[in-house]
Scaffold this active site. Sequence first.
Site, PDB file in Angstrom:
ATOM      1  N   ASP A 227       5.953   2.301   2.426  1.00  0.00           N
ATOM      2  CA  ASP A 227       4.982   1.241   2.683  1.00  0.00           C
ATOM      3  C   ASP A 227       4.173   1.640   3.911  1.00  0.00           C
ATOM      4  OD1 ASP A 227       3.617  -1.076   3.400  1.00  0.00           O
ATOM      5  OD2 ASP A 227       5.261  -2.408   2.812  1.00  0.00           O
ATOM      6  N   HIS A 228       2.882   1.916   3.686  1.00  0.00           N
ATOM      7  CA  HIS A 228       2.060   2.447   4.780  1.00  0.00           C
ATOM      8  C   HIS A 228       1.728   1.399   5.839  1.00  0.00           C
ATOM      9  CE1 HIS A 228       0.133   5.785   6.511  1.00  0.00           C
ATOM     10  NE2 HIS A 228      -0.291   6.364   5.403  1.00  0.00           N
ATOM     11  N   ARG A 229       2.052   0.133   5.579  1.00  0.00           N
ATOM     12  CA  ARG A 229       1.873  -0.887   6.620  1.00  0.00           C
ATOM     13  C   ARG A 229       2.956  -0.786   7.678  1.00  0.00           C
ATOM     14  NH1 ARG A 229       2.250  -6.108   2.924  1.00  0.00           N
ATOM     15  NH2 ARG A 229       4.087  -4.891   2.323  1.00  0.00           N
ATOM     16  N   VAL A 230       4.116  -0.287   7.274  1.00  0.00           N
ATOM     17  CA  VAL A 230       5.282  -0.251   8.158  1.00  0.00           C
ATOM     18  C   VAL A 230       5.567   1.167   8.653  1.00  0.00           C
ATOM     19  CG1 VAL A 230       7.756  -0.800   8.307  1.00  0.00           C
ATOM     20  CG2 VAL A 230       6.252  -2.205   6.902  1.00  0.00           C
TER      21      VAL A 230
ATOM     22  N   PRO B 247       0.845  -1.201   0.000  1.00  0.00           N
ATOM     23  CA  PRO B 247       0.000   0.000   0.000  1.00  0.00           C
ATOM     24  C   PRO B 247       0.879   1.250   0.000  1.00  0.00           C
ATOM     25  CG  PRO B 247       0.022  -0.980   2.187  1.00  0.00           C
ATOM     26  CD  PRO B 247       0.816  -1.898   1.306  1.00  0.00           C
TER      27      PRO B 247
END
Length: 431
Positions: A403-406, A227
Amino acid sequence: MRDVLMPSMGESVMAGVIINVLVKPGDLLLVGQTLIEVETDKVTFEVPAEESGKIEELFAKTGDQIHPGELILKINSEIENVKELIDANDINLDDQPPDMVNDPLTTLKKYFDKQTDQISVVENGKLLEKQKNKILSSPLARKLARELGIEISDIGKGLNNRISLDDVKRFAKSSIKQLQEKSIDNRFEVSRLLPDFSKFGDVSRKAMSAIMIATSRNMVNSINIIPHAWIEEKVDFTNIELSRKKHKAQVAAAGGSLTVTALVIKGVTSALQAFPVFNASLDNERKEIVFKSYINIGVAVDTGNGLLVPVIRDAQQRNLTNIAIDLMRISKDAKDRKTKLEDLEGATFTISNLGGIGTTGMNPIIDWPQVAILGLSAGQIEATWEEKQFVPHLKIPLILGFDHRVINGADAARFLQYLKTLLEDPFLLLL
């Protein structure tokens, strides 16, 4: 007679194209002699002979696609006239003792012992290879591995340093699972038939290079998995550009080129040390963040044959001059198609500079399994208010993809502001 198979081509490389065949049926081979040259989606490399003997059948053809485990040629290691092999390789028997001249098998053995680390031994008229750290495996295991296109060396050591049939089966099942997961990850890549363009006028076609195909596959994989989010900041390069021009001759004398990219690599390296999560990877299966103690900076290079991303390793241990020297070397090798496979692996962060082309904006795609990428656009002179007047300043846009998850937006902003501070004050790069 033995089969000579295509070896593993490196991490995640499943196929290559044969661009040159350097042998023919009837040739006598020595260990280490190049058989074919192969271009993969990452690099061009040579496939050497792993044993000595005579080529009986050749299956490799220029232009063919080849996969690990596929048959290249059949070789006969039972050379009846060993003297023929000695003569073919210009081995001088005149300098040998008389008993060795009368015993060409011994001569050949001693010659190979001196010439190669992978020692060739002649026993009972057969040329054999003694390999260091030889991997033991059962005949059934080797047969199944050949049929599945699996390199025995990729499996590991097995129980008691011997690979069994079950070891091969487990490795194959694991590989299939990984391929299935990749297929799921690429579920958004929909193939549709193109319309007939020739109805509207003349058309022509050109095959995609292996590098272009790999870039396409990797980018689809990355955009589907990660994402993406982006944040941009204009950085004032006025002072650092003055310093660059002042010291570029000194760096050139050392064999490097003091470019904006080299300066940014130095700045990014410091920023990654301050914000280690940007140098990490996400293990989604185990729900863990993998932090790395090393910093390997990948630099996107436009080669004319596709995009390559060679790596500057252990950037945290290098000063600015060494970075400039390495950057010049890997860029030249990429454009000359001399990049080695190991030069393309292990990047922890990537930089893509399109400023030289003149683009004013970009949204770079992260190279999985990395979690961030930095893009540079073309610099522009802008009027900046200083006390009582406007003064021209060089501003370069930096675009950080993450990376918007991290990484959350606030951390991305802090990273970019930290990098901005470093680049706007050249002295800070030395601290």
